[in-house]
Scaffold this active site. Structure first.
Site, PDB file in Angstrom:
ATOM      1  N   LYS A  81      33.082  44.478  75.578  1.00  0.00           N
ATOM      2  CA  LYS A  81      32.359  46.306  75.675  1.00  0.00           C
ATOM      3  C   LYS A  81      30.798  45.760  76.347  1.00  0.00           C
ATOM      4  O   LYS A  81      30.153  44.818  76.384  1.00  0.00           O
ATOM      5  CB  LYS A  81      32.163  46.379  74.154  1.00  0.00           C
ATOM      6  CG  LYS A  81      31.256  47.048  73.625  1.00  0.00           C
ATOM      7  CD  LYS A  81      31.020  46.819  72.346  1.00  0.00           C
ATOM      8  CE  LYS A  81      30.443  48.409  71.578  1.00  0.00           C
ATOM      9  NZ  LYS A  81      30.115  48.923  69.945  1.00  0.00           N
ATOM     10  N   SER A 156      32.062  52.982  68.005  1.00  0.00           N
ATOM     11  CA  SER A 156      31.510  52.806  68.750  1.00  0.00           C
ATOM     12  C   SER A 156      32.434  52.184  70.495  1.00  0.00           C
ATOM     13  O   SER A 156      31.491  52.208  71.530  1.00  0.00           O
ATOM     14  CB  SER A 156      29.981  52.188  69.096  1.00  0.00           C
ATOM     15  OG  SER A 156      29.739  50.872  68.767  1.00  0.00           O
ATOM     16  N   SER A 180      33.005  49.449  63.932  1.00  0.00           N
ATOM     17  CA  SER A 180      33.153  50.150  65.898  1.00  0.00           C
ATOM     18  C   SER A 180      34.498  49.441  66.180  1.00  0.00           C
ATOM     19  O   SER A 180      34.342  49.730  67.493  1.00  0.00           O
ATOM     20  CB  SER A 180      31.904  49.815  66.243  1.00  0.00           C
ATOM     21  OG  SER A 180      31.073  50.783  66.064  1.00  0.00           O
TER      22      SER A 180
HETATM   23  N1  GLN Z   1      29.879  53.936  63.653  1.00  0.00           N
HETATM   24  C1  GLN Z   1      28.638  53.656  62.820  1.00  0.00           C
HETATM   25  C2  GLN Z   1      26.910  53.548  63.325  1.00  0.00           C
HETATM   26  O1  GLN Z   1      28.054  54.718  63.741  1.00  0.00           O
HETATM   27  C3  GLN Z   1      29.239  52.602  62.915  1.00  0.00           C
HETATM   28  C4  GLN Z   1      29.010  51.642  64.754  1.00  0.00           C
HETATM   29  C5  GLN Z   1      29.398  49.975  64.731  1.00  0.00           C
HETATM   30  O2  GLN Z   1      30.044  49.611  63.898  1.00  0.00           O
HETATM   31  N2  GLN Z   1      28.741  49.846  65.691  1.00  0.00           N
HETATM   32  O3  GLN Z   1      26.030  53.325  63.502  1.00  0.00           O
END
Ligand code: GLN
Length: 489
Positions: A81, A156, A180
Site C-alpha cells: 500500500k 482505504s 482499512s
Molecule cells: N474508514 C475508516 C476511516 O476513514 C478507517 C480507515 C482506516 O482504517 N485507515 O477512517
C-alpha cells in the site's frame, strides 16, 4: 491463459512450483506484470508499477532459489500500500501532498519482506492518507472492484485488495486504522488481517492515527496470511509501540477442526441497516463454525454503539497532530506563489490536501482545542477504556468472536461520496478492534447478489494463532476460491 493461471496461484502454491523449478521468479513476475498491463486500466489498483525493480529482484530471487536457501516468500511478486515507505520508490499516500515524495529509507516491513527475497511489483492505491472506506478519496483515481467495475473495492486499502483479487500480485500489505484492511478484503473476496496493535512495526508507515494504525496482509487464502504475518511480525526497536514478543510460526496454528474452542457471537454486531444477504451469510457461517466442533455462545458488548463516535473523535484528533508535519518545508508539495511564510503554509495545505483530509484535520483540531478537549477527546478516551475492558471480560470466557466484516456488500462508485456519515457507518463492525487493539481477520463467506461477503473473526490480544485457526477451518470447510473462482476479469 497461462499468465492468468500463474498469476492466480496462492503464494504457497507458487512456492511449491518455484521450489520444484516448474516456474522461475522471473516468469511469475512477468505473469504479474502482464496481468497488470491487461487489467490495470479497468481496476486502478496501482499508483506506481515498479517493473524494473521487480525484474531485478526476481533475478536475484532465482539465484537464491538455485542456491537452495529460499525463504517462504522468496521470488513471489507482491504489492505494498502506498502508505508504506520504500526507499527510492515514491510513496504518495495517494495525496497531492506526497505525489513526488521518494523516501530515503524503507519501512521495517519493507526491509523484512526484501530480506525474505520478496519481489515488489508496485505500490497500491488508497484513500488519501488512509482516510476513507471506498478508495474514492485517492487524489489520483478511484480503484474499481474486480467483481463489478461499477462498484468500489472498499477502503482505504482498496488498491491492495483489488490487486490481490484481480491477480495482479500474489499478496499485498495494507494498513488498518478502523477497518482499512478487513473491509476491502471483505468487499473484494480476499483474506485481510489486522494484527494485534504493536505486533507489526509501524516504522516507515506514514502515520494517520498512531494509537490505532497497524500493518497487515491481504492474501488469497488464510495460509498465505499466516506466512506473510510470519515475515513481518516481531519486535522492532525503531517503533516505541512495538511489543517485545517472539512470535510463533503462525502456519502451525492452521487446523481444520475447532474442537474445544468457545466462540462468541456479539449480538450488537447485527446492526440496524445490515443488508439481509450479509446477515444470512453471517448466520450461515456461524453454523459452519459450530459444525466444526466449536461451542457457540451469544455475548453482549453493550458499548459497541459508541465505538463509531469514539473512533471519529480519536482518529481525527491524532490525524490533526500527525498531519501538521506537512508544511511545505520538510516534505512533499510546496506552494510556490506566496507573500509570506504563513501564506505559503496556508496555500500548501489548501492545495496539497483533499476534502476528506481537511475535514478530518478540522474535526480533530476542534476536538483537541481548549474548552472542547474534556468534552470530546477525554470523554472519547474514557469510553475507549470501557470498550477495551468489555472485550477483556468477554475474552475471559471465549477464545474468539465472530461477526460480519462490513454491514454491506460493495456499493456503487459515487453512492456515498456526498454523505460522509453514510461512509463512516461502513466501519461500524471493524473499528472496535482498533479501539481495543485486538486482532481481526476477514475471510470470504460467499456471495450476495454476486458480490463477496466477508466473515470477521476477532481474537484476544496476541491471540493470532487461535484467530487464524478459526479462519482457516472455516475457509477449508467452505472453500470460497474453488466454489466461486476468481472475479470474471
Ligand atoms: N474508514 C475508516 C476511516 O476513514 C478507517 C480507515 C482506516 O482504517 N485507515 O477512517
Amino acid at each position: 491463459m497461462a499468465d492468468r493461471q500463474f498469476a492466480t496461484l496462492t503464494a504457497h502454491e507458487a512456492r511449491t512450483l518455484l521450489d520444484n523449478r516448474e516456474v522461475s521468479s522471473v516468469e511469475l513476475t512477468e505473469a504479474s506484470l502482464e496481468r497488470i498491463d491487461q487489467v490495470e486500466d479497468h481496476v486502478g489498483a496501482f499508483v506506481t508499477v515498479t517493473r524494473d525493480l521487480a525484474l531485478g529482484q526476481a533475478e536475484q530471487a532465482d539465484q537464491r532459489i538455485a542456491r537452495g536457501d529460499a525463504a517462504p516468500l522468496t521470488g513471489i511478486p507482491m504489492q505494498l500500500k502506498d502508505v508504506i515507505c520504500t526507499e527510492g520508490v515514491r510513496t504518495t499516500c495517494s495525496s497531492r501532498m506526497l505525489e513526488n515524495f521518494v523516501p530515503p529509507y524503507n519501512a521495517t516491513v519493507t526491509d523484512r519482506l526484501y530480506s525474505e527475497g520478496a519481489v515488489l511489483v508496485g505500490k497500491g492505491n488508497m484513500d488519501e492518507f488512509a482516510m476513507g472506506s471506498s478508495t474514492e478519496n485517492s487524489a489520483f483515481f478511484p480503484t474499481h472492484n474486480p467483481w463489478d467495475l461499477d462498484r468500489v473495492p472498499g477502503g482505504s486499502s482498496g488498491g491492495p485488495a483489488a490487486a490481490v483479487a484481480a491477480s495482479e500480485c500474489f499478496y499485498s500489505l495494507g494498513s488498518d486504522t478502523g477497518g482499512s484492511i478487513r473491509q476491502p478484503g471483505a468487499l473484494c473476496g480476499v483474506v485481510g488481517m489486522k494484527p494485534t496493535y504493536g505486533l507489526v512495526s509501524r516504522y516507515g508507515l506514514v502515520a494517520f492515527a498512531s494509537s490505532l494504525d497497524q500493518i497487515g496482509p491481504l492474501t488469497r487464502d488464510v495460509r498465505d496470511c499466516a506466512t506473510v504475518l510470519n515475515a513481518v511480525a516481531g519486535h522492532d526497536p525503531r517503533d516505541s509501540t512495538s511489543i517485545v514478543y517472539d512470535p510463533p510460526d503462525y502456519t502451525k496454528s492452521l487446523q481444520t477442526d475447532l474442537k474445544g474452542l468457545r466462540i462468541g457471537v456479539p449480538k450488537e454486531y447485527f446492526v440496524e441497516g445490515m443488508e439481509p444477504g450479509v446477515e444470512q451469510a453471517t448466520r450461515d457461517a456461524i453454523k459452519v463454525i459450530e459444525s466444526l466442533g466449536a461451542e457457540i455462545g451469544e455475548v453482549s458488548l453493550p458499548h459497541t454503539p459508541y465505538a463509531l463516535a469514539v473512533y471519529y473523535i480519536i482518529a481525527p484528533s491524532e490525524c490533526s497532530a500527525n498531519l501538521a508535519r506537512y508544511d511545505g518545508v520538510k516534505y512533499g508539495f510546496s506552494a510556490k506563489e506566496a507573500d509570506s511564510m504563513w501564506d505559503a503554509l496556508e496555500k500548501t495545505r489548501q492545495d496539497g490536501f483533499g476534502p476528506e483530509v481537511k475535514r478530518r484535520i478540522m474535526l480533530g483540531t476542534y476536538a483537541l482545542s481548549s474548552g472542547y478537549y474534556d468534552a470530546f477527546y477525554l470523554k472519547a478516551q474514557r469510553v475507549r477504556t470501557l470498550i477495551r475492558r468489555e472485550f477483556e471480560e468477554v475474552f475471559s470466557e471465549f477464545d474468539a468472536l465472530v461477526t460480519a466484516t462490513s454491514p454491506s456488500i460493495a456499493f456503487k462508485l459515487g453512492a456515498k461520496t456526498a454523505d460522509p456519515m453514510q461512509m463512516y457507518l461502513n466501519d461500524v463492525l471493524t473499528l472496535p478492534a482498533n479501539i481495543a487493539g485486538i486482532p481481526g481477520i476477514s475471510v470470504p463467506a460467499g456471495l450476495s447478489d454476486g458480490l463477496p461477503v466477508g466473515f470477521q473473526v476477532l481474537g484476544k490480544p496476541l491471540g493470532e494463532e487461535t484467530m487464524l485457526r478459526v479462519a482457516y477451518a472455516f475457509e477449508q470447510a467452505t472453500n470460497f476460491r474453488s466454489t466461486h473462482g476468481d472475479p470474471p476479469l
